[in-house]
Design an enzyme around this catalytic site. Structure first.
Site, PDB file in Angstrom:
ATOM      1  N   ASN A 127     -63.083 -14.087   5.654  1.00 39.69           N
ATOM      2  CA  ASN A 127     -64.320 -13.959   4.880  1.00 39.69           C
ATOM      3  C   ASN A 127     -64.361 -14.954   3.715  1.00 39.69           C
ATOM      4  OD1 ASN A 127     -66.815 -12.406   4.086  1.00 39.69           O
ATOM      5  ND2 ASN A 127     -65.582 -11.931   2.292  1.00 39.69           N
TER       6      ASN A 127
ATOM      7  N   GLU B 225     -66.902  -3.389  -7.757  1.00 39.43           N
ATOM      8  CA  GLU B 225     -65.826  -4.305  -7.409  1.00 39.43           C
ATOM      9  C   GLU B 225     -65.755  -5.409  -8.461  1.00 39.43           C
ATOM     10  OE1 GLU B 225     -65.068  -5.360  -3.489  1.00 39.43           O
ATOM     11  OE2 GLU B 225     -65.491  -3.347  -2.724  1.00 39.43           O
TER      12      GLU B 225
ATOM     13  N   CYS C 206     -61.130  -4.051  -5.288  1.00 37.22           N
ATOM     14  CA  CYS C 206     -62.042  -2.964  -4.936  1.00 37.22           C
ATOM     15  C   CYS C 206     -61.745  -1.705  -5.733  1.00 37.22           C
ATOM     16  CB  CYS C 206     -61.981  -2.673  -3.438  1.00 37.22           C
ATOM     17  SG  CYS C 206     -60.361  -2.110  -2.853  1.00 37.22           S
TER      18      CYS C 206
ATOM     19  N   TYR D   6     -53.922 -11.090   2.374  1.00 38.40           N
ATOM     20  CA  TYR D   6     -54.912 -10.092   2.819  1.00 38.40           C
ATOM     21  C   TYR D   6     -56.222 -10.795   3.254  1.00 38.40           C
ATOM     22  CZ  TYR D   6     -51.901  -7.811  -0.709  1.00 38.40           C
ATOM     23  OH  TYR D   6     -50.845  -7.405  -1.496  1.00 38.40           O
TER      24      TYR D   6
ATOM     25  N   GLU E  71     -52.248 -12.129   6.960  1.00 41.13           N
ATOM     26  CA  GLU E  71     -52.925 -10.872   7.280  1.00 41.13           C
ATOM     27  C   GLU E  71     -52.048 -10.118   8.274  1.00 41.13           C
ATOM     28  OE1 GLU E  71     -55.109  -7.732   8.055  1.00 41.13           O
ATOM     29  OE2 GLU E  71     -55.775  -9.132   6.514  1.00 41.13           O
TER      30      GLU E  71
ATOM     31  N   GLN F 237     -67.070  -6.486   4.175  1.00 42.07           N
ATOM     32  CA  GLN F 237     -67.753  -6.052   2.970  1.00 42.07           C
ATOM     33  C   GLN F 237     -69.065  -5.383   3.396  1.00 42.07           C
ATOM     34  OE1 GLN F 237     -66.432  -6.151   0.064  1.00 42.07           O
ATOM     35  NE2 GLN F 237     -64.772  -7.624   0.292  1.00 42.07           N
TER      36      GLN F 237
END
Length: 369
Positions: free
Chosen positions: A224, A359, A325, A219, A240, A192
């Site tokens: 994070n 976002e 996003c 994802y 991921e 980010q």
């Protein structure tokens, strides 16, 4: 609060809103409220940002002319614009930009065929990536001297070549609700770009995870959201596609004393196949999906949003945390999700001040039958 005082505003393509920050917030808030009015009529939360010095990652072109080399950005009305400073980058980037450019100007080997530079920062570190239209092996010694003289972690790239001086990994500390979380990630990792707002996003997601059993995250990147959220759940399964991101996510578990997360390298589509029994994957050979009692699913998809197989899969989950996003693809996805779920919370995160971009975070709960 006044707006950004930048002589390039209106010309540089990076910042396009030449209004006060209060007006920007009002514009974005009202736009999102109108866009999603058919799905939600409750309270919208807005998480703001500082108006300068907020970007922890930035990319610039390098323009060559008779005066030498300059930083450049895509222009809003012209192809590019030469710049000598950028108000939105973080303090470490802002301080390094003139030093790096001046050093390169004095070294023909370094400036020739240099066409781009990227800066990545964390709380205490900085990494510089230089992009060349020539074989970087030919200037290895000059690049090494640059790294040593400016005290940089440096990467130089050209076609099929990558040289690393120092470390290509960065270490980060994020403080969420008064608690520190530690991360390591590589130069190619998705991060980010607004560190302060990222902390607010994670805090908001934590507030969506009360009374959780197990968590499924798609994802997940280098963890994070996963690392802080893991303390709210009994077990976590996170997926991921990037091998490097999975490796760093596992390191981040060690850094934070986390032992209840299973990271696996699967795409969202592959995970759907595994859950539906369509295929067996060696990467899941030590994982029994039946052992999980998922109360929440978190998705943070790319700009294209979630595909139909993921939307179909999510309909059976009690709680969905959707980080988006791209409001337009979020709206399209909600047309399907809201057939089975109701929006409980809706938040906006101003990662990109002085632009139209915003976002969103949405918490949805399954409708009673």
């Amino acid at each position: 609060m006044k707006n950004l005082d930048c002589k390039y505003l209106g010309s540089c393509g990076s910042c396009v809103l030449n209004t006060s920050y209060e007006e920007q917030i009002e514009f974005k808030f009202n736009s999102i409220k109108e866009l999603f009015g058919e799905f939600y009529n409750g309270e919208f939360e807005f998480f703001d940002s500082g108006i300068t010095g907020f970007r922890s990652r930035a990319e610039f072109g390098i323009y060559h002319d008779e005066q030498g080399i300059s930083y450049s950005m895509r222009g809003s009305k012209v192809k590019f614009i030469k710049i000598d400073e950028c108000k939105i980058v973080g303090p470490k980037i802002a301080a390094l930009m003139p030093k790096l450019l001046e050093y390169a100007r004095q070294k023909d080997e370094l400036k020739t065929k240099l066409f781009g530079v990227e800066f990545i920062t964390t709380k205490d570190e900085i990494l510089v990536i230089l992009l060349y239209h020539k074989n970087v092996e030919l200037i290895r010694s000059e690049l090494e001297n640059l790294s040593l003289n400016l005290g940089l972690n440096l990467i130089a790239r050209s076609f099929k070549k990558k040289l690393i001086f120092g470390s290509s990994n960065l270490n980060e500390e994020l403080i969420i609700d008064g608690k520190s979380y530690f991360y390591t990630f590589g130069d190619g990792a998705f991060i980010q770009p607004n560190r302060s707002v990222n902390q607010k996003m994670i805090s908001w997601a934590l507030g969506c995870a009360n009374d959780g059993a197990d968590l499924l995250e798609l994802y997940c990147g280098h963890g994070n959201f996963t690392i802080p959220l893991s303390f709210k759940f009994s077990k976590v399964l996170a997926t991921e596609v990037s091998k490097a991101s999975i490796a760093n996510a596992m390191k981040n578990c060690e850094l934070n004393g986390v032992n209840n997360i299973k990271f696996t390298r699967l795409s969202a589509e592959e995970l759907m196949q595994a859950f539906n029994g369509v295929r067996e994957f060696n990467r899941l050979k030590d994982t029994s999906l039946k052992d999980y009692n998922f109360s929440h699913i978190l998705v943070d998809p790319p700009r294209a949003g979630c595909d139909d197989s993921v939307l179909e899969f999510m309909k059976d989950y009690e709680n969905i945390i959707y980080i988006s996003c791209n409001p337009l693809t979020l709206k399209e996805n909600l047309k399907t999700i809201c057939k089975t779920h109701k929006i409980i919370k809706f938040a906006m995160f101003d990662q990109f001040v002085h632009t139209n971009h915003i976002e969103c975070g949405v918490l949805l709960k399954k409708l009673a039958k």
